[in-house]
Design an enzyme around this catalytic site. Structure first.
Site, PDB file in Angstrom:
ATOM      1  N   GLY A  27       0.844  -1.195   0.000  1.00 30.23           N
ATOM      2  CA  GLY A  27       0.000   0.000   0.000  1.00 30.23           C
ATOM      3  C   GLY A  27       0.872   1.234   0.000  1.00 30.23           C
ATOM      4  O   GLY A  27       1.451   1.595   1.029  1.00 30.23           O
ATOM      5  N   GLY A  32       1.743   5.354   3.055  1.00 28.33           N
ATOM      6  CA  GLY A  32       2.646   4.260   2.747  1.00 28.33           C
ATOM      7  C   GLY A  32       3.851   4.683   1.929  1.00 28.33           C
ATOM      8  O   GLY A  32       4.973   4.216   2.165  1.00 28.33           O
ATOM      9  N   ASN A 117      -6.075   2.251  10.054  1.00 25.65           N
ATOM     10  CA  ASN A 117      -6.876   2.750  11.174  1.00 25.65           C
ATOM     11  C   ASN A 117      -7.975   1.731  11.448  1.00 25.65           C
ATOM     12  O   ASN A 117      -9.163   1.986  11.250  1.00 25.65           O
ATOM     13  CB  ASN A 117      -7.482   4.117  10.849  1.00 25.65           C
ATOM     14  CG  ASN A 117      -6.481   5.240  11.040  1.00 25.65           C
ATOM     15  OD1 ASN A 117      -5.575   5.148  11.859  1.00 25.65           O
ATOM     16  ND2 ASN A 117      -6.628   6.306  10.265  1.00 25.65           N
ATOM     17  N   SER A 143       0.585   8.060  13.294  1.00 24.33           N
ATOM     18  CA  SER A 143       0.149   9.452  13.226  1.00 24.33           C
ATOM     19  C   SER A 143       1.278  10.315  12.700  1.00 24.33           C
ATOM     20  O   SER A 143       2.447  10.079  13.003  1.00 24.33           O
ATOM     21  CB  SER A 143      -0.293   9.949  14.609  1.00 24.33           C
ATOM     22  OG  SER A 143      -0.732  11.291  14.548  1.00 24.33           O
ATOM     23  N   GLY A 145       0.606  12.101   9.375  1.00 18.05           N
ATOM     24  CA  GLY A 145       0.071  12.622   8.118  1.00 18.05           C
ATOM     25  C   GLY A 145       1.153  12.891   7.089  1.00 18.05           C
ATOM     26  O   GLY A 145       2.185  12.215   7.038  1.00 18.05           O
ATOM     27  N   LYS A 195      -4.322   4.460  19.303  1.00 21.00           N
ATOM     28  CA  LYS A 195      -4.510   5.356  18.143  1.00 21.00           C
ATOM     29  C   LYS A 195      -5.966   5.799  18.032  1.00 21.00           C
ATOM     30  O   LYS A 195      -6.255   6.939  17.656  1.00 21.00           O
ATOM     31  CB  LYS A 195      -4.080   4.628  16.866  1.00 21.00           C
ATOM     32  CG  LYS A 195      -4.270   5.448  15.567  1.00 21.00           C
ATOM     33  CD  LYS A 195      -3.513   6.758  15.610  1.00 21.00           C
ATOM     34  CE  LYS A 195      -3.281   7.367  14.240  1.00 21.00           C
ATOM     35  NZ  LYS A 195      -4.444   7.547  13.399  1.00 21.00           N
ATOM     36  N   HIS A 198      -6.430   8.494  20.535  1.00 26.64           N
ATOM     37  CA  HIS A 198      -5.670   9.637  20.000  1.00 26.64           C
ATOM     38  C   HIS A 198      -6.522  10.408  18.992  1.00 26.64           C
ATOM     39  O   HIS A 198      -6.616  11.636  19.038  1.00 26.64           O
ATOM     40  CB  HIS A 198      -4.387   9.115  19.356  1.00 26.64           C
ATOM     41  CG  HIS A 198      -3.680  10.070  18.445  1.00 26.64           C
ATOM     42  ND1 HIS A 198      -4.113  10.335  17.152  1.00 26.64           N
ATOM     43  CD2 HIS A 198      -2.571  10.820  18.618  1.00 26.64           C
ATOM     44  CE1 HIS A 198      -3.300  11.199  16.581  1.00 26.64           C
ATOM     45  NE2 HIS A 198      -2.354  11.506  17.443  1.00 26.64           N
ATOM     46  N   GLU A 202      -8.161  14.159  18.983  1.00 31.94           N
ATOM     47  CA  GLU A 202      -7.934  15.025  17.825  1.00 31.94           C
ATOM     48  C   GLU A 202      -9.244  15.668  17.356  1.00 31.94           C
ATOM     49  O   GLU A 202      -9.285  16.864  17.050  1.00 31.94           O
ATOM     50  CB  GLU A 202      -7.309  14.188  16.714  1.00 31.94           C
ATOM     51  CG  GLU A 202      -7.010  14.912  15.424  1.00 31.94           C
ATOM     52  CD  GLU A 202      -6.498  13.946  14.380  1.00 31.94           C
ATOM     53  OE1 GLU A 202      -7.214  13.700  13.388  1.00 31.94           O
ATOM     54  OE2 GLU A 202      -5.385  13.399  14.575  1.00 31.94           O
TER      55      GLU A 202
END
Length: 323
Positions: A27, A32, A117, A143, A145, A195, A198, A202
């Site tokens: 991926g 990725g 996720n 995490s 981005g 996560k 988290h 967020e």
């Protein structure tokens, strides 16, 4: 560890270290591909696969440590055991299909890391299923981005200690530093659970900033400079944060946001966080409210608003706005 052309490792320990620095990335989307770039820059040899031939070919051309393959089968066949395969695919059907494909190709003792996720309960199930077949499994919340390539990724990973020993060299490359920004959180499922929470936090933080700046924008008579306010808050304020930094950068370029649709998707993790709060009996009103606000932006609150308008009309004769 990479060796010059024609050079052979002098002993078994060097050979082992070299093999440990080989990893597959399945991926090669936004996350990725950048994770692959960071791993390659950190000295790992990355075996990459993506359904997009253009993506995998372009990525392989960027760095000598990146090798691309046109099928998962050819990738797995090329990697020596014990293999470490990191999946960065959407949670759900696509990931489930890939689990089936990998288990048919890989060997007992190989490690599969799920970086999606995913729901932590699904990760607990995957661990049981894969362990029963002799495979190792870890769930990794990632995490960072689009900024992760330069700044490093926060890695929250769950699974057994022997599995983590195989994953650790790569986690340390991906993280902001080898000694921080990552955690072996606990058993299988713990990485995705951490996560999930988290992302719930967020949601709440983003909602608070959005509402605050909306209040500033609405006070027209004060003629506030939102970009300047955001920049001021970044220095010494108790609400300074990376989210505020990103907000300040956005407002510096465009304070009106006229070209932006007021539509905010939800990835699922905020929803799971609220469901978990209900199951545990832990009050989480801010996270819940921020989730419901996202539903409102998606038009899911339209019927609610229409019915409220009709109620006001029924008991007070108030005007009902029509399309």
């Amino acid at each position: 560890m990479l060796f010059p052309l024609g050079h052979k490792p002098s002993n078994e320990n060097q050979q082992t270290r070299m093999l440990k620095m080989q990893i597959a990335m399945i991926g090669l989307g936004k996350m990725g591909s950048n994770m692959t770039r960071r791993l390659a820059a950190g000295g790992a040899t990355v075996f990459g696969f993506d359904v997009s031939a253009e993506t995998r070919t372009q990525l392989a051309a960027e760095h000598a440590n990146i090798r691309s393959f046109d099928s998962v089968a050819s990738l797995i066949a090329e990697m020596p055991s014990p293999r470490v395969v990191w999946m960065m695919l959407p949670a759900g059907e696509i990931s489930e299909t890939m689990f089936g494909e990998l288990t048919a190709l890989m060997a007992p003792g190989d490690l599969i890391i799920d970086g999606a996720n995913a729901m932590y309960k699904d990760s607990q199930r995957h661990a049981k299923e894969l362990n029963a077949l002799g495979f190792k499994f870890m769930d990794a919340g990632v995490s960072g981005g689009v900024w992760g390539l330069a700044n490093g990724y926060t890695i929250m990973i769950g699974g057994e200690k022997d599995a983590f020993a195989m994953a650790e060299p790569f986690v340390k490359i991906l993280a902001p530093a080898s000694d921080r920004g990552w955690i072996h959180a606990g058993p299988a499922g713990s990485g995705h659970y951490v996560k999930m929470v988290h992302n719930g936090i967020e949601y709440g933080m983003m909602q608070a900033f959005a509402e605050g700046f909306a209040l500033l924008e609405a006070k027209k008579e004060l003629n506030l400079d939102l970009a300047e306010v955001a920049e001021t808050w970044r220095h010494g304020s108790v609400i300074r944060s990376w989210l505020l930094d990103l907000t300040a950068d956005t407002l510096k370029n465009d304070t009106k946001l006229d070209d932006i649709q007021p539509f905010v998707p939800d990835s699922g993790e905020g929803r799971w966080t609220v469901l978990e709060a209900v199951e545990l009996g832990v009050p989480a009103p801010v996270i819940a409210a921020s989730l419901f606000q996202r539903y409102t932006t998606q038009g899911k609150g339209d019927y609610v608003a229409k019915l409220l308008s009709m109620m006001r009309n029924a008991f007070g004769g108030h005007h009902v706005a029509k399309k």
